[in-house]
Write an enzyme that holds these catalytic residues in place. Sequence first.
Site, short mmCIF file in Angstrom:
data_model
loop_
_atom_site.label_atom_id
_atom_site.label_comp_id
_atom_site.label_asym_id
_atom_site.label_seq_id
_atom_site.Cartn_x
_atom_site.Cartn_y
_atom_site.Cartn_z
N GLU A 94 -1.01 -32.60 -26.92
CA GLU A 94 -0.18 -31.60 -26.24
C GLU A 94 0.20 -30.59 -27.31
O GLU A 94 0.81 -30.94 -28.32
CB GLU A 94 1.05 -32.27 -25.62
CG GLU A 94 1.77 -31.39 -24.61
CD GLU A 94 2.79 -30.49 -25.24
OE1 GLU A 94 2.46 -29.30 -25.47
OE2 GLU A 94 3.89 -30.95 -25.51
N CYS A 101 8.30 -27.09 -26.17
CA CYS A 101 7.00 -26.52 -25.84
C CYS A 101 7.01 -25.91 -24.45
O CYS A 101 6.20 -25.04 -24.14
CB CYS A 101 5.90 -27.57 -25.97
SG CYS A 101 6.20 -29.05 -24.99
#
Length: 1002
Positions: free
Chosen positions: A755, A789
């Site tokens: 990720e 994020c």
Amino acid sequence: MARKKSSSDLNQQIEQRTRDLGEQIWGHLERREPTMFEKRWWDDRILSWAMADESVKVQMFRFVDVLPMLRSHDSIVRHLQEYFEDVRKHLPWAARIGLELSQPNSVLGRALALNARSNARRMASRFIAGSSVEEIHYTVDRLRSENFAFTLDLLGEAVISEVEAEAYLQSYLDLISGLAPRVRKWSENVQLDWDSQGHLPRTNVSIKLSALCSQFKPTDPVGTMAVVQPRLRKLLRHAMKYDAYLHVDMEQNSYKPLTLEIFKQTLMEKEFRDFDNVGIVIQAYLPAAEQDLQDLLKWTKKRKTPIWIRLVKGAYWDYETIVSGYRNWPIPVFQQKWESDANFEKLTKVLLENHQWLRPAFGSHNLRSLAHAIAAAHELDIPPSAYEIQMLYGMGKEQAQVFAELGHRVRIYTPFGELIPGMAYLVRRLLENTSNDSFLRQSFTEHVNLETLMMNPSEHAKTATKQKPAEDDGFQNEPLTDFSLEESRTKMQAALEEVEDQFGKEYPLLINGRAIDTKATITSRNPSHKSDSLGTVSSASADDAIDAIDAARRAFPAWSRTEPQYRAEYLELIAANMRRRRFELAAWIVFECGKPWEEADGDVVEAIDFCMYYANQMRRLAHPLHCDVPGEENVYFYRPRGTVAVIAPWNFPLAILTGMTVASLVTGNTVVMKPAEQSSIVAAKLMDVIHESGIPDGVVNFLPGIGEEVGPELVGSPDVEMITFTGSRDVGLAINETASDTDTRQKMVKRVIAEMGGKNAIIVDDDADLDEAVLGVIHSAFNYAGQKCSACSRVIVLESIHDTFVSRLVEATKALKIGPAEDPGTVVGPVIDEEAQQRILEYIEIGKEEATLALACDTSDLEDEGYYIGPHIFTDVDSTCQIAQEEIFGPVLAVIKADDFDEAITIANDTPYALTAGVFSRSPAHLNKARMEIVAGNIYLNRNITGAMVERHPFGGFKMSGIGSKTGGPDYLLQFLVPVNVTENTMRRGFAPDATAEDEEE
């Protein structure tokens, strides 16, 4: 000497008088319905039509809600067609034809738009008293002439900035000073101007304490009170000066403890202790309301000055039920209407029995409730002047007139303000008027008989059916901590103090169950106070990494053969240990990573969720799939991959590290756990929790260290079958490249899950609710200093609302509290370290060259303390600028203007990333377009884009945002497993066992 009535006798007499009164009042009401020559008759016909079909009702009210933002005729026509397309067949024939024939910019379309707007305005004017000073004066004069008192309530946009909070305060100061001289000239009306304790102020206003402070935070009662109390004091002084009454309204339940505390503390001050023209609301739909009343009674006696209590059922039932369900909190309101009605009657008696201290005002349109109050007062020998009846402006006027004629003081709760911003209030009133449980609906539209309407609410208990519990799928999200509760705040504060006492300890590696101290260490720092050393963590070498991999490899055979059920139970033990140490873990996250209270608590909650959800999912996957045919048995099942290197980030130091680790464990893999350097102590605490669960030595190996030193060994080792990583794009791509370079000693192609971040956008449509949009963008962009994020770093705003949106965004952002994470009022804490601080500052300098700096929040008073950067907002940003394309990972927001919604989507999609995105819009067509065309792994509509929850919002992106499936989703564990299919020929000498018979025996 007269015998005192027993409680039973009193209740019977009250009940009989209640029914007699109800019948008497009902007789008056039946003769007073409006005629077709009154515009209210036509309004009621529209409401009656809306009530008849729930789908039409929802769409009509949604249209009314969005109407204020529709600035053109074609926009109104388009929204009408979008909202009513799916319910077209339920509309009257004339409305259907109008919608079908109307086109934007056509004569018929223009007429339809004008008619829709004028009808909504007319409906709004029924429930909203006026917007100008002249209209307010006219309304209160008219109410007085009709023998009604009033209380005024200011409507408008939500208060989201200190500028707006000051404006709210000033509006009330101006209202009181402007209205008081006027109403003082009215001739005396004993029924309205006097009660059993003396003269009553004619000027009466109702306020919301949350509107006096843009950052009304139950988590931070001290900080909130410091802002609210000076403004409340100013209002109280003004009320005393102009002989005005000030009433405090109650809002959502989470605000109640703080609202009560501010009210009580301020009025206990010497300056206001004798002021009796003040009161507060109590909501009967709360089971806790009786205790609140008793506490207020005790406090009032101590104060030695009475207050007023407005008793209402409560206006936030849907909100409380939905929010509590969403957060898995206990629902704070009664779930059956009759329970609220019964509690209202119970509290009515409490108030009347203590009317000299808690002066009662009964706010309701329910004839039964009001008749009961009057009956109870009569049986308790309390004169009508000792209490009053309150009703909403525009609702149940005939009832109000009857009560006034019977000699009761009736006060009309009178909202005022701009009609357009007041539409949200209008929708609430329409919903209340058309609710299935509405007394007005049942009595005047559904024509329920009087006997049913006047039934004692406690009688419903005999016939009420218990609700069936919802089906349990085996997993439920862990509830977040409710910091509006004093108990929760006390636990968190105690944990912070306890953890602070543990600063300075040393934390070793843990390989194959053995603690290893190394010469090299990592000193963990508190980003809020950079001089604070939290402790030292051993720093692994490449040789230590080899040892950890070897330990995991040797532990794999036994662990992989452990029954999935037992592996799942280990995860549940880990979750149980986290719950037990919940506040301690959250406190470490506060100190080591600079996460504010709620963010740190959410980190722990997500870690628990990962454990419980993956345990549940593994039990599902553990059942082999059979596909048998005569003479052949086929079984499909899963095996673990081997050793997994878990490489975690610092921004979710517990949640992400836990999620990747337990996913590996429950699937039968063994783990080398490499946390981020900045959050190694939180990782050590996780290792403690895992060790407490009893997982065998070597199954999880704790390997803190410098990424550049141990990372190559973890990624390149032929004995590591899988790497799961969360972090930057550059590191993630480097890991993927290294892992794809196959070593001849490898026995399996390495699997990489990565990720890698995002450049996430929120689109604000020209019909968006700007209150929600501004707050949603701020929450997504600046909470935890933008270090997620999933954080919003671009907001794309349609041109027609751009300037208004930016103005409110900037002012609201100024109100955010920047400070150390351990302060409960902090919203924007520090960034993680000096390196991050310098990188973000470099981007800010780039932004100054590329765009216009609209806001730079000052942190100069904190710069020597920690690594602080205040929120920065850039406008006039071109979508190709660096600050619009590159991940900054800090509190920097680029505002980009778009001509229309199509261009907004194009801009949103024009980055290498595809992680999260959001849209604030009330156009069904645009929301559907966003679903289909926005390129992102997680798309959020009309809410903030951070805070993904396990199972509900499986999280992860694609393009340059990630490799692999979504964490917390139904297919995440499959990545850690190898599917195997076994086929057996069961035919021997021409015959085979009967598989069906075997299944039946089993």
